[in-house]
Design an enzyme around this catalytic site. Structure first.
Site, PDB file in Angstrom:
ATOM      1  N   ARG A  29       0.761  -1.247   0.001  1.00 11.18           N
ATOM      2  CA  ARG A  29       0.085   0.096  -0.004  1.00 11.18           C
ATOM      3  C   ARG A  29       0.838   1.284   0.074  1.00 11.18           C
ATOM      4  NH1 ARG A  29      -4.130  -1.217   4.752  1.00 11.18           N
ATOM      5  NH2 ARG A  29      -2.037  -2.136   5.654  1.00 11.18           N
ATOM      6  N   ARG A  38      -5.387  -2.512  -6.414  1.00 13.41           N
ATOM      7  CA  ARG A  38      -6.257  -2.965  -5.595  1.00 13.41           C
ATOM      8  C   ARG A  38      -7.862  -2.362  -5.522  1.00 13.41           C
ATOM      9  NH1 ARG A  38      -4.971  -3.803   0.982  1.00 13.41           N
ATOM     10  NH2 ARG A  38      -7.206  -4.238   1.597  1.00 13.41           N
TER      11      ARG A  38
END
Length: 355
Positions: A29, A38
């Site tokens: 992330r 994602r």
């Protein structure tokens, strides 16, 4: 033929020109491109279960940084999900299981999943990633350790105190051993299937082994880690397939871990790497072990920390540079670029004997 096999050679303590580097959770992330993929996938689980998208995010950090290995994008909890426990991810809460294993009949009914069936999507991703890498760097496959998987299977998710699994450990150790026996066989089959699908090194993440007492660690974690090391495929595609074990918080038992049958031992940031090398000698390679929070320092402080760790390990091969745990989502990718460049440049004098 691999264009860059420095990582594999370092794991086997063979001469290298510089210290190779990869980063735990390197596809994650902290990268905006990962977050975009994602979002497109719809959920973390759908991202893991799509070989196309898993390949895409596995390659993203390699497009940014000259890393020396790729690691399969997946999750450590794929095995218990394939056992039918119903893995799901609650927003802001991490992984959870719909059907945790606590009762005796649930433990007795536990069976080893066939990787080619319930985990086919992982193996397809391994093959696709290998083809996409086109021999640039090696691909690492991985699994959670039996004890770490059991923690999630019994607790039903993450835990602050592990009271359910530790209660089972002390009250009904026979049931916990049954879970660990089944899970160990599952990990061996799963990692060997990854190797057969193209993984060129494999790693076992014993994330929660360090929560145990010394006696419990030997009985409920290390024993099963050794069984995995014995059961892994050792050669494929005409070369050795190195393996790595990482017990977070395992520094107290470093010598025992080094004797458990793996080629390399991962270190978290609480262990001094010079002390670790002194204790294990030439038995194994070492992987690690910069504090992930060091990436929130300045470029100069990052380079200084890299130099300190390289100097701590000292001259010669047998060191794979890594963080002492996974990179955090708040890390600036530019700081990672500083880290990678520093390791590659500053490590060369420590391999001066290699022309």
């Amino acid at each position: 033929m691999l264009k860059n096999d420095t990582f594999l050679r370092a794991l086997l303590r063979e001469p290298v020109a510089y210290t190779p580097l990869w980063i735990m959770r390197q596809a994650g992330r902290y990268l905006p491109e990962y977050n975009a993929t994602r979002a497109r996938a719809g959920s973390f689980l759908q991202l893991c279960q799509s070989p196309d998208l898993a390949t895409e995010v596995t390659l993203q950090p390699l497009a940014r940084f000259p890393l020396d290995a790729a690691i399969l994008f997946s999750d450590i909890l794929t095995i218990p999900d394939a056992m039918g426990l119903g893995l799901y991810f609650a927003e802001g809460e991490g992984p959870k299981f719909e059907r945790p294993i606590r009762d005796e009949w649930e433990v007795r009914n536990l069976t080893v999943p066939e990787p080619d069936v319930g985990l086919r999507y992982v193996l397809d991703a391994v093959g696709q990633i290998r083809r996409s890498l086109a021999g640039s760097v090696p691909l690492i496959g991985f699994s959670g350790s039996p004890f770490t998987l059991a923690c999630y299977m019994v607790e039903g998710g993450g835990s602050d105190d592990f009271r359910h699994i530790k209660g089972m450990l002390y009250r009904r150790p026979d049931l916990l051993h049954r879970i660990l026996e089944v899970t160990t066989e599952a990990v061996i089959r799963y990692l060997n299937a990854q190797i057969e699908s193209g993984a060129q090194a494999v790693m076992v993440f014993d994330t929660w082994g360090g929560t145990l007492t010394p006696a419990a660690y030997r009985e409920f974690s290390l024993h099963y880690l050794s069984m995995i090391a014995d059961g892994l495929i050792k050669h494929a595609e005409g070369r050795r397939v190195p393996n790595v074990v990482f017990t977070k918080g395992g520094g107290l038992w470093l010598e025992s871990i080094a004797d458990s049958g793996y080629d390399a031992v991962g270190l978290d940031w609480t262990m001094d790497i010079a002390e670790a090398r002194r204790r294990v000698g030439d038995r194994v390679a070492l992987q690690g072990n910069m504090d992930p929070m060091a990436l929130f320092g300045s470029p100069d402080s990052i380079r200084a920390e890299v130099q300190r760790i390289l100097a701590g390990f000292g001259m010669g091969s047998g060191h794979v540079f890594n963080l002492g745990h996974g990179i955090t989502r708040f890390t600036d990718p530019e700081q990672v670029a500083v880290l990678v460049d520093a390791v590659h440049q500053l490590s060369r004098p420590f391999h001066a004997e290699v022309v």
